[in-house]
Design a protein around this motif. Structure first.
Motif, mmCIF file in Angstrom:
data_model
loop_
_atom_site.group_PDB
_atom_site.id
_atom_site.type_symbol
_atom_site.label_atom_id
_atom_site.label_comp_id
_atom_site.label_asym_id
_atom_site.label_seq_id
_atom_site.Cartn_x
_atom_site.Cartn_y
_atom_site.Cartn_z
ATOM 1 N N LYS A 108 0.815 -1.228 0.000
ATOM 2 C CA LYS A 108 0.000 0.000 0.000
ATOM 3 C C LYS A 108 0.843 1.269 0.000
ATOM 4 O O LYS A 108 0.424 2.303 0.524
ATOM 5 N N ILE A 109 2.032 1.209 -0.600
ATOM 6 C CA ILE A 109 2.841 2.416 -0.761
ATOM 7 C C ILE A 109 2.214 3.271 -1.868
ATOM 8 O O ILE A 109 1.792 2.751 -2.907
ATOM 9 N N GLU A 110 2.153 4.570 -1.656
ATOM 10 C CA GLU A 110 1.583 5.485 -2.629
ATOM 11 C C GLU A 110 2.244 5.298 -3.996
ATOM 12 O O GLU A 110 3.465 5.132 -4.095
ATOM 13 N N GLU A 111 1.449 5.341 -5.054
ATOM 14 C CA GLU A 111 1.931 5.057 -6.399
ATOM 15 C C GLU A 111 3.109 5.941 -6.803
ATOM 16 O O GLU A 111 4.097 5.462 -7.364
ATOM 17 N N LYS A 112 3.035 7.222 -6.515
ATOM 18 C CA LYS A 112 4.107 8.146 -6.879
ATOM 19 C C LYS A 112 5.411 7.780 -6.179
ATOM 20 O O LYS A 112 6.486 7.776 -6.792
ATOM 21 N N GLU A 113 5.318 7.442 -4.888
ATOM 22 C CA GLU A 113 6.500 7.067 -4.116
ATOM 23 C C GLU A 113 7.057 5.729 -4.592
ATOM 24 O O GLU A 113 8.280 5.548 -4.711
ATOM 25 N N ALA A 114 6.158 4.778 -4.891
ATOM 26 C CA ALA A 114 6.595 3.466 -5.381
ATOM 27 C C ALA A 114 7.341 3.609 -6.706
ATOM 28 O O ALA A 114 8.384 2.974 -6.919
ATOM 29 N N LYS A 115 6.825 4.444 -7.589
ATOM 30 C CA LYS A 115 7.472 4.657 -8.887
ATOM 31 C C LYS A 115 8.847 5.294 -8.704
ATOM 32 O O LYS A 115 9.815 4.902 -9.367
ATOM 33 N N LYS A 116 8.954 6.254 -7.787
ATOM 34 C CA LYS A 116 10.229 6.917 -7.521
ATOM 35 C C LYS A 116 11.266 5.911 -7.029
ATOM 36 O O LYS A 116 12.411 5.884 -7.503
ATOM 37 N N ARG A 117 10.869 5.072 -6.081
ATOM 38 C CA ARG A 117 11.793 4.055 -5.559
ATOM 39 C C ARG A 117 12.152 3.041 -6.645
ATOM 40 O O ARG A 117 13.301 2.598 -6.753
#
Length: 214
Positions: A108-117
């Motif tokens: 459930k990590i936010e999509e924007k943060e997941a994409k950045k990582r």
């Protein structure tokens, strides 16, 4: 004295076939891996190396013995471990970036943060600019890099690797080994690396454990 990151104590795994025949894959095996230690396990085909990893990750319950993770008994799946399989484990319908971020999405990590990582990890494994490609558009070595990033992006305390580079050509294999050591040196996670190649084990590891058949 700190507890071992992973401890298998006098583990035995016995399978029973449909006709009642009993087969012992692992007998009275003890393995302890310290925090931050890189341990390779070598041995001939069929000696129980992959079975050992399946016990360590909680996919298989031992018939006897105990498994402890940082001093605590293992119950169910080992949530502190990441598992890099020998066989292809990427989802063909997801891009490289989508495969790398899948675990973050499940958490459930936010999509924007997941994409950045995910993009950061693709860069770390040498795949910057390849995030939009699907597995069938990547070479075998590139798919292994995606799988490595997919495992490490979750920041596991223990990394379990089942002959992850055995299917690669020798040049790509050496590149992957060097990349793995570079990442491990930066993070110092505990690693259990399964291989049948003694030279590979010696070049990568702090310690080599030999598992014999029979």
């Amino acid at each position: 004295m700190s507890a071992a990151a992973l401890a298998l104590e006098s583990v035995r795994v016995t399978f029973v076939s449909q006709d009642g025949t009993r087969y012992t894959a692992i007998h009275d095996t003890t393995l302890r891996v310290a925090p931050g230690e890189f341990v390779s396990v070598v041995g001939p085909t069929g000696c129980g190396k992959s079975t050992l990893l399946n016990v360590a990750v909680g996919l298989l319950q031992p018939s006897a013995g105990a498994v402890r993770v940082f001093g605590e008994p293992l119950s169910g799946l080992n949530r502190k471990a990441g598992y890099l399989f020998q066989t292809e484990a990427l989802m063909p319908w997801r891009t490289a970036l989508g495969n790398v971020t899948a675990g973050l999405e499940f958490r459930k990590i936010e999509e924007k943060e997941a994409k950045k990582r995910g993009e950061a990890w693709l860069q770390r494994v040498g795949l910057r600019g390849f995030g939009a490609r699907y597995p069938h558009q990547l070479s075998g070595g590139m798919r292994k890099r995606v799988a490595l990033a997919q495992t490490l992006i979750l920041d596991p305390e223990i990394i379990l690797m089942d002959e992850p580079f055995s299917a690669l050509d020798i040049q790509t294999r050496h590149l992957m080994e060097n990349q793995l050591l570079e990442i491990w040196s930066a993070n110092r996670k505990s690693v259990v690396f399964i291989t049948h190649d003694l030279e590979e084990a010696i070049s990568l590891s702090d310690r080599v454990v030999v598992l014999s058949a029979g």
